[in-house]
Design an enzyme around this catalytic site. Structure first.
Site, PDB file in Angstrom:
ATOM      1  NE  ARG A 161      28.857  84.614  22.769  1.00  0.00           N
ATOM      2  CZ  ARG A 161      29.809  84.936  21.880  1.00  0.00           C
ATOM      3  NH1 ARG A 161      30.841  84.140  21.710  1.00  0.00           N
ATOM      4  NH2 ARG A 161      29.707  86.047  21.173  1.00  0.00           N
ATOM      5  CE  LYS A 188      24.389  85.157  20.387  1.00  0.00           C
ATOM      6  NZ  LYS A 188      24.023  86.076  21.505  1.00  0.00           N
ATOM      7  CG  HIS A 267      26.743  87.807  29.805  1.00  0.00           C
ATOM      8  ND1 HIS A 267      27.339  87.515  28.597  1.00  0.00           N
ATOM      9  CD2 HIS A 267      26.597  89.152  29.840  1.00  0.00           C
ATOM     10  CE1 HIS A 267      27.526  88.641  27.928  1.00  0.00           C
ATOM     11  NE2 HIS A 267      27.091  89.645  28.656  1.00  0.00           N
ATOM     12  NE  ARG A 270      30.748  87.549  25.318  1.00  0.00           N
ATOM     13  CZ  ARG A 270      31.621  87.373  24.330  1.00  0.00           C
ATOM     14  NH1 ARG A 270      32.726  86.700  24.551  1.00  0.00           N
ATOM     15  NH2 ARG A 270      31.398  87.872  23.129  1.00  0.00           N
ATOM     16  CG  HIS A 293      31.229  91.186  20.850  1.00  0.00           C
ATOM     17  ND1 HIS A 293      31.812  91.242  22.105  1.00  0.00           N
ATOM     18  CD2 HIS A 293      29.938  90.853  21.070  1.00  0.00           C
ATOM     19  CE1 HIS A 293      30.915  90.955  23.024  1.00  0.00           C
ATOM     20  NE2 HIS A 293      29.772  90.712  22.434  1.00  0.00           N
ATOM     21  CE1 TYR A 302      29.208  93.721  28.539  1.00  0.00           C
ATOM     22  CE2 TYR A 302      29.530  93.695  26.179  1.00  0.00           C
ATOM     23  CZ  TYR A 302      28.992  93.137  27.302  1.00  0.00           C
ATOM     24  OH  TYR A 302      28.233  92.000  27.218  1.00  0.00           O
TER      25      TYR A 302
END
Length: 318
Positions: A161, A188, A267, A270, A293, A302
């Site tokens: 990120r 995050k 972004h 990524r 994730h 994605y």
């Protein structure tokens, strides 16, 4: 401190225990989140003040009216939800029942989402081919060009990120024969600061490991921020690039190779890695290993994008 700043209008001063609590609560949130909450709370105060509406505690009617006014002013639903979170936090920190828990506020937010739409605007993924084009536009005879090459290639290859790229220090890189291990100190999905590691493999003509080594060795950086702000005359400062600056670099490079800069941002690096890797048939497990994730559903969008035209149901019909 997040608690003190959010709850500024309260008349009772904070004692030492409250101050300590505020520090721990603030530390549990990323700096970007704290900044956003402070701005959101101040916006709510500014709206309430001329209308003489109490703010701590605020009534559900006040919050619902505020959300409706902001929606009419054109704010996105995602922004409104964050402002609701800031109002909720301010009340909880001072021991008040949050008005955001009321059905009136919840129904108002649902109605706004239904009327105005709640679909977030995603930045275009900078696919591997686009990254190569972006790098080709850089002037590598300058330090700025070498910095931006390292930023683009490492940002893509590590799927970091923009806030994580901004926070990277030279000491966070562990170079090994296979590539480089990037130690992400806080992210995050790791607010406790346990740390995560992303392995970046060596490449060919656009090798991220080579580009980063070249940047570090050319500038002579031994410690401190990896990606730094630069001044006129190609002078490197000690201040890290902000997330906004990283997004601006991606936009500038997109424009330089003939793409619409408004469609790209931080972004995009990524998203570009995940989409490109999915097209190359990388497994969901391996994608999540790099992106970190925690929910497969977040990665599947994605994967679906990468394969949306494969074995299409409409193939050959027209």
């Amino acid at each position: 401190m997040l608690a003190v700043e959010l709850a500024a209008p309260a008349t009772q001063p904070c004692n030492k225990d409250e101050t300590a609590l505020a520090q721990y609560l603030a530390a549990g949130r990323a700096e970007s989140t704290r900044r956003a909450y402070r701005a959101d709370w101040q916006r709510f105060l500014d709206w309430c003040e001329p209308r003489r509406h109490p703010t701590l505690p605020a009534s559900p009617e006040t919050v619902a009216a505020y959300l409706a006014a902001e929606a009419d002013a054109g704010l996105k639903v995602t922004t409104l939800r964050r402002r609701v979170a800031a109002i909720r936090l301010a009340h909880r920190l001072r021991g008040h029942e949050p008005p955001t828990n009321s059905e009136l506020v919840r129904a108002t937010l649902r109605g706004i989402a239904r009327l105005h739409g709640a679909e977030p605007q995603q930045k275009a993924p900078a696919m591997a081919a686009v990254i190569r084009r972006m790098v080709d536009t850089l002037d590598l005879s300058t330090l700025r060009g070498r910095r931006d090459r390292a930023l683009l290639l490492l940002g893509f290859a590590s799927a970091l990120r923009r806030s994580e790229l901004s926070a990277l220090a030279v000491g966070d890189l562990e170079f090994v024969s296979e590539g480089v291990r990037v130690h992400v100190r806080r992210s995050k999905t790791d607010q406790e600061g346990l740390g995560q590691v992303v392995a970046v493999i060596r490449g060919g003509d656009y090798c991220p490991v080579t580009a980063v080594r070249d940047w570090i060795e050319t500038v002579g950086i031994r410690s401190g921020s990896l990606f730094r702000r630069m001044h006129r005359g190609d002078a490197v400062s000690e201040q890290p690039l902000s997330g906004h600056s990283i997004a601006a670099i991606v936009k500038r490079c997109a424009e330089a190779c003939g793409l619409c800069p408004a469609e790209f941002g931080g972004h995009s690096l990524r998203a570009g890695f995940l989409t490109s890797a999915a097209q190359s048939k990388a497994s969901l497990y391996k994608l999540m290993e790099v992106s970190r994730h925690t929910d497969p559903k977040s990665v599947m969008r994605y994967v679906r994008r990468a394969a949306e035209f494969e074995d299409h149901a409409g193939e050959g019909l027209l």
